[in-house]
Design a protein around this motif. Structure first.
Motif, short mmCIF file in Angstrom:
data_model
loop_
_atom_site.label_atom_id
_atom_site.label_comp_id
_atom_site.label_asym_id
_atom_site.label_seq_id
_atom_site.Cartn_x
_atom_site.Cartn_y
_atom_site.Cartn_z
N ASP A 64 0.81 -1.22 0.00
CA ASP A 64 0.00 0.00 0.00
C ASP A 64 0.84 1.27 0.00
OD1 ASP A 64 0.50 -0.92 2.84
OD2 ASP A 64 -0.35 1.05 3.25
N ARG A 65 2.16 1.13 0.19
CA ARG A 65 3.07 2.28 0.12
C ARG A 65 3.58 2.50 -1.30
NH1 ARG A 65 7.70 0.86 4.00
NH2 ARG A 65 8.52 2.80 3.11
N TRP A 66 3.38 1.53 -2.18
CA TRP A 66 3.84 1.67 -3.56
C TRP A 66 2.97 2.72 -4.26
CZ3 TRP A 66 5.20 -3.54 -6.36
CH2 TRP A 66 6.06 -4.29 -5.55
N GLU A 67 3.61 3.53 -5.07
CA GLU A 67 2.85 4.52 -5.83
C GLU A 67 1.98 3.81 -6.86
OE1 GLU A 67 3.76 8.80 -8.05
OE2 GLU A 67 5.30 7.81 -6.85
N ASN A 68 0.72 4.22 -6.93
CA ASN A 68 -0.26 3.65 -7.88
C ASN A 68 -0.48 2.16 -7.66
OD1 ASN A 68 -0.26 6.22 -9.06
ND2 ASN A 68 1.23 5.64 -10.61
N TRP A 69 -0.42 1.72 -6.40
CA TRP A 69 -0.54 0.28 -6.15
C TRP A 69 -1.91 -0.26 -6.54
CZ3 TRP A 69 -3.82 -2.18 -2.62
CH2 TRP A 69 -4.50 -1.36 -1.72
N ARG A 70 -2.94 0.54 -6.40
CA ARG A 70 -4.27 0.08 -6.79
C ARG A 70 -4.35 -0.10 -8.31
NH1 ARG A 70 -8.34 1.11 -2.64
NH2 ARG A 70 -7.41 2.20 -0.87
N GLU A 71 -3.63 0.73 -9.05
CA GLU A 71 -3.60 0.57 -10.51
C GLU A 71 -2.93 -0.75 -10.88
OE1 GLU A 71 -1.50 2.47 -14.47
OE2 GLU A 71 -1.78 3.77 -12.72
N ILE A 72 -1.85 -1.09 -10.16
CA ILE A 72 -1.17 -2.37 -10.42
C ILE A 72 -2.15 -3.53 -10.23
CG2 ILE A 72 0.64 -3.94 -9.61
CD1 ILE A 72 2.19 -1.40 -8.69
N ALA A 73 -2.89 -3.49 -9.12
CA ALA A 73 -3.85 -4.56 -8.83
C ALA A 73 -4.97 -4.60 -9.85
CB ALA A 73 -4.41 -4.37 -7.42
N ALA A 102 -4.65 -21.48 -7.58
CA ALA A 102 -3.49 -20.68 -8.00
C ALA A 102 -3.22 -20.79 -9.50
CB ALA A 102 -2.26 -21.08 -7.20
N ARG A 103 -3.42 -21.96 -10.08
CA ARG A 103 -3.12 -22.16 -11.50
C ARG A 103 -4.09 -21.40 -12.41
NH1 ARG A 103 0.69 -25.90 -12.83
NH2 ARG A 103 -0.16 -26.07 -14.95
N GLN A 104 -5.20 -20.94 -11.86
CA GLN A 104 -6.16 -20.16 -12.65
C GLN A 104 -5.92 -18.65 -12.53
OE1 GLN A 104 -7.56 -23.16 -10.91
NE2 GLN A 104 -6.95 -23.89 -12.94
N LEU A 105 -4.89 -18.26 -11.75
CA LEU A 105 -4.69 -16.84 -11.47
C LEU A 105 -4.49 -16.02 -12.74
CD1 LEU A 105 -4.29 -14.56 -9.38
CD2 LEU A 105 -1.86 -15.16 -9.35
N ARG A 143 -10.07 -12.46 -13.67
CA ARG A 143 -10.42 -11.07 -13.91
C ARG A 143 -9.87 -10.23 -12.75
NH1 ARG A 143 -16.61 -9.04 -15.20
NH2 ARG A 143 -16.11 -6.84 -15.62
N THR A 144 -9.21 -9.15 -13.07
CA THR A 144 -8.60 -8.32 -12.04
C THR A 144 -9.65 -7.40 -11.40
OG1 THR A 144 -8.02 -6.66 -13.71
CG2 THR A 144 -6.33 -8.31 -13.14
N PRO A 145 -9.40 -7.04 -10.12
CA PRO A 145 -8.27 -7.44 -9.27
C PRO A 145 -8.43 -8.88 -8.79
CG PRO A 145 -9.78 -6.09 -8.01
CD PRO A 145 -10.31 -6.09 -9.43
N ALA A 146 -7.29 -9.56 -8.71
CA ALA A 146 -7.26 -10.94 -8.21
C ALA A 146 -5.87 -11.22 -7.67
CB ALA A 146 -7.61 -11.92 -9.33
N TRP A 147 -5.81 -11.95 -6.56
CA TRP A 147 -4.51 -12.33 -6.02
C TRP A 147 -4.62 -13.64 -5.25
CZ3 TRP A 147 -3.21 -12.05 -0.57
CH2 TRP A 147 -4.21 -11.52 0.24
N VAL A 148 -3.51 -14.35 -5.21
CA VAL A 148 -3.40 -15.62 -4.51
C VAL A 148 -2.11 -15.60 -3.71
CG1 VAL A 148 -3.09 -18.11 -4.74
CG2 VAL A 148 -4.69 -16.95 -6.25
N MET A 149 -2.18 -16.10 -2.48
CA MET A 149 -0.96 -16.30 -1.70
C MET A 149 -0.69 -17.79 -1.62
SD MET A 149 0.04 -15.34 2.25
CE MET A 149 -0.36 -13.60 2.04
#
Length: 201
Positions: free
Chosen positions: A121-130, A166-169, A173-179
């Motif tokens: 959340d400290r990265w500039e434009n992080w929401r755009e990346i997501a 994870a293999r479907q990541l 459709r964005t935003p999407a993330w897997v840990m």
């Protein structure tokens, strides 16, 4: 396609692993192998950055870091690049936007360690990346709970996919993330640099 840029065919799933790689080490190699397998990627590009705006001290020269990285991994599916320097981009969001314009039919996935999710959340434009690309998070030792409880994770909790998917990541459709949870080397670039300084005294 510009000369000197990696080749990627339409439909390929390409992971982007950015960082200073100062220096590259076995932990980076292990993350790459795990991400390739667990996220079902065709290629992974290491984006060796000119500099990290969140770090106070500048890294070693770019060409030296690229050479060290190339000596660390010998896999034709892994490309070691200085793309940010070639593209003239400084921010991750701008780099991703430029790559999506250059490779409009490639499915990119942004890869990061769980420690990076803690400060995402400290990265500039992080929401755009997501919003632009799915994000694959690799849980590193000691960081899983902190990453899960991070501000970015809370904000994006609706976009989180189960680890089993994870293999479907790359197709999500964005935003999407897997840990993903993997056993990793605790070796870090900062530790290597500290040891190198100590041995030179």
């Amino acid at each position: 396609m510009r000369a000197g840029f990696p080749i990627a065919l339409p439909g390929m799933k390409v992971g982007l692993l950015g960082g200073s790689f100062d220096p590259a080490h076995e932990g980076h190699v292990h993350i790459t192998k795990m991400a390739m397998r667990r996220f079902g990627l065709d290629r992974i590009w290491w984006l060796v950055t000119p500099g990290n705006p969140l770090k106070a001290h500048g890294p070693a020269p770019l060409e030296d870091r690229i050479a060290r990285a190339r000596a660390m991994i010998h896999d034709p599916r892994v490309e070691i690049t200085g793309l940010e320097a070639r593209l003239g981009t400084r921010l991750t969001s701008d780099t991703i936007a430029a790559l999506q314009q250059l490779y409009p039919h490639v499915r990119f996935v942004w890869l990061m360690g769980a420690d990076n999710l803690v400060q995402f959340d400290r990265w500039e434009n992080w929401r755009e990346i997501a919003a632009r690309v799915p994000i694959g998070v690799i849980a590193r030792p000691g960081w899983r709970m902190r990453a899960r409880n991070s501000r970015a994770a809370h904000i994006m909790w609706r976009a989180r996919m189960p680890e089993a998917d994870a293999r479907q990541l790359a197709d999500a459709r964005t935003p999407a993330w897997v840990m993903i949870n993997v056993k990793l080397s605790k070796q870090s670039s900062s530790e290597i640099r500290a040891n190198a300084r100590g041995s030179s005294r």
